[in-house]
Enzyme design. Structure first.
Site, mmCIF file in Angstrom:
data_model
loop_
_atom_site.group_PDB
_atom_site.id
_atom_site.type_symbol
_atom_site.label_atom_id
_atom_site.label_comp_id
_atom_site.label_asym_id
_atom_site.label_seq_id
_atom_site.Cartn_x
_atom_site.Cartn_y
_atom_site.Cartn_z
ATOM 1 N N GLU A 130 -7.148 -1.883 10.627
ATOM 2 C CA GLU A 130 -7.056 -2.217 9.213
ATOM 3 C C GLU A 130 -6.824 -3.721 9.075
ATOM 4 O O GLU A 130 -5.669 -4.180 9.092
ATOM 5 C CB GLU A 130 -5.898 -1.459 8.570
ATOM 6 C CG GLU A 130 -6.025 0.047 8.670
ATOM 7 C CD GLU A 130 -5.249 0.730 7.556
ATOM 8 O OE1 GLU A 130 -5.875 1.401 6.740
ATOM 9 O OE2 GLU A 130 -4.018 0.565 7.500
ATOM 10 N N HIS A 136 1.838 -0.021 9.893
ATOM 11 C CA HIS A 136 0.936 -0.387 8.783
ATOM 12 C C HIS A 136 1.157 -1.858 8.426
ATOM 13 O O HIS A 136 2.273 -2.370 8.528
ATOM 14 C CB HIS A 136 1.198 0.500 7.563
ATOM 15 C CG HIS A 136 0.213 0.273 6.461
ATOM 16 N ND1 HIS A 136 0.391 -0.701 5.519
ATOM 17 C CD2 HIS A 136 -0.969 0.861 6.176
ATOM 18 C CE1 HIS A 136 -0.653 -0.695 4.689
ATOM 19 N NE2 HIS A 136 -1.488 0.253 5.066
HETATM 20 C C1 PEP Z 1 -4.256 0.871 3.404
HETATM 21 O O1 PEP Z 1 -3.323 0.448 2.763
HETATM 22 O O2 PEP Z 1 -4.085 1.263 4.569
HETATM 23 C C2 PEP Z 1 -5.586 0.883 2.810
HETATM 24 C C3 PEP Z 1 -6.597 1.073 3.614
HETATM 25 O O3 PEP Z 1 -5.671 0.698 1.458
HETATM 26 P P1 PEP Z 1 -6.988 0.464 0.578
HETATM 27 O O4 PEP Z 1 -8.022 1.470 1.010
HETATM 28 O O5 PEP Z 1 -6.538 0.709 -0.820
HETATM 29 O O6 PEP Z 1 -7.439 -0.926 0.825
#
Ligand code: PEP
Length: 264
Positions: free
Chosen positions: A169, A97
């Protein structure tokens, strides 16, 4: 699309009692939704995993760990092993992550050792990748994603869609200061990821690996994102932490992916 992947990581927010009430409520609110079309998962704090397992129906909800050490056991103070995760009811290991990479200094090489170890122990490795704002501005996003995949998946035999999921992400999209990626931008990056996975693992296996988008997903943008050809699921933070709100988002996503007649 045969099924949609929707899940959340509750980070260092929900403790034991909050996690238990959250997963109970989420199971209750989504019990009627067909699990052959929905892979629903929650990744709570380690300390809440075992209790979550006891409170959540495993047929409705899968659980995961937010990190995992790269060995079955050993002198790794503060780490948690794949065996320990499995013992607590987790079947998913979230690895790499952005907060672990950029706040806690995890490298692609560390992530790679974890991915290999997770898959070897029968866990689904949920590999998170994404470029920073600076890398995006310099036009390096695709190169960064390719590098993170090639390094993070080094020496992994061609995985099935149960052994490996990839979450794209972008670092700049995550959290309170984050700006969600447009669906077009996310789709382009997902195309790159799919192409790289096919290069690494061949046409058949590379095409099977579920790709999830994460980064400020909310009830307004979820439906547009999930309709993109290469987005198989959504990995959600803040917008999923209230069970009724998450359940609504899940329903709106399922409604567009599987219009009513196919849900009956
Ligand atoms: C994350 O931390 O993986 C995430 C997607 O958070 P958020 O949806 O709050 O941006």
């Amino acid at each position: 699309m045969e099924k949609v992947y929707l899940g959340t990581n509750t980070k260092m927010y929900k403790g034991l009692a909050d996690t238990v009430s959250y997963v109970e409520e989420l199971c209750r609110l989504t019990a009627d939704l067909p699990r052959e079309k929905l892979e629903l998962f929650v990744i709570p704090s380690f300390i809440a995993l075992d209790a979550a397992r006891k409170s959540a129906d495993q047929k409705l909800l899968r659980l995961g760990g937010q990190n995992m050490g790269w060995a079955e056991e050993g002198p790794y103070t503060g780490e948690i092993s794949p065996r320990m995760l499995l013992e607590c009811g987790a079947t998913i290991a979230e690895l790499g992550h952005s907060e672990r990479r950029h706040v806690l200094g995890e490298t692609d090489e560390m992530v790679n050792r974890k991915v290999l170890c997770a898959v070897e122990h029968g866990l689904t490795a949920l590999l998170c990748i994404g470029e920073t704002a600076e890398e995006k501005e310099k036009g390096l996003a695709d190169e960064v994603l390719q590098m993170q995949l090639k390094r993070g998946l080094y020496q992994l035999p061609p995985p099935t869609g149960e052994q490996l999921w990839v979450a794209y992400e972008p670092v700049w999209a995550i959290g309170e200061q984050g700006v969600p990626a447009t669906k077009e931008y996310a789709e382009e990056r997902h195309r790159t990821i799919r192409r790289t996975l096919v290069q690494l693992f061949g046409e058949e296996r590379g095409a099977q690996i579920p790709l999830l988008y994460g980064g400020s997903v909310n009830p307004e943008n979820a439906v547009g994102l999930i309709q993109m050809e290469h987005i198989d699921g959504l990995f959600i933070g803040r917008s999923a932490w209230d069970a009724p709100r998450f359940s609504q988002l899940i329903r709106s996503v399922l409604d567009v992916c599987f219009p009513k007649e196919t849900m009956l």
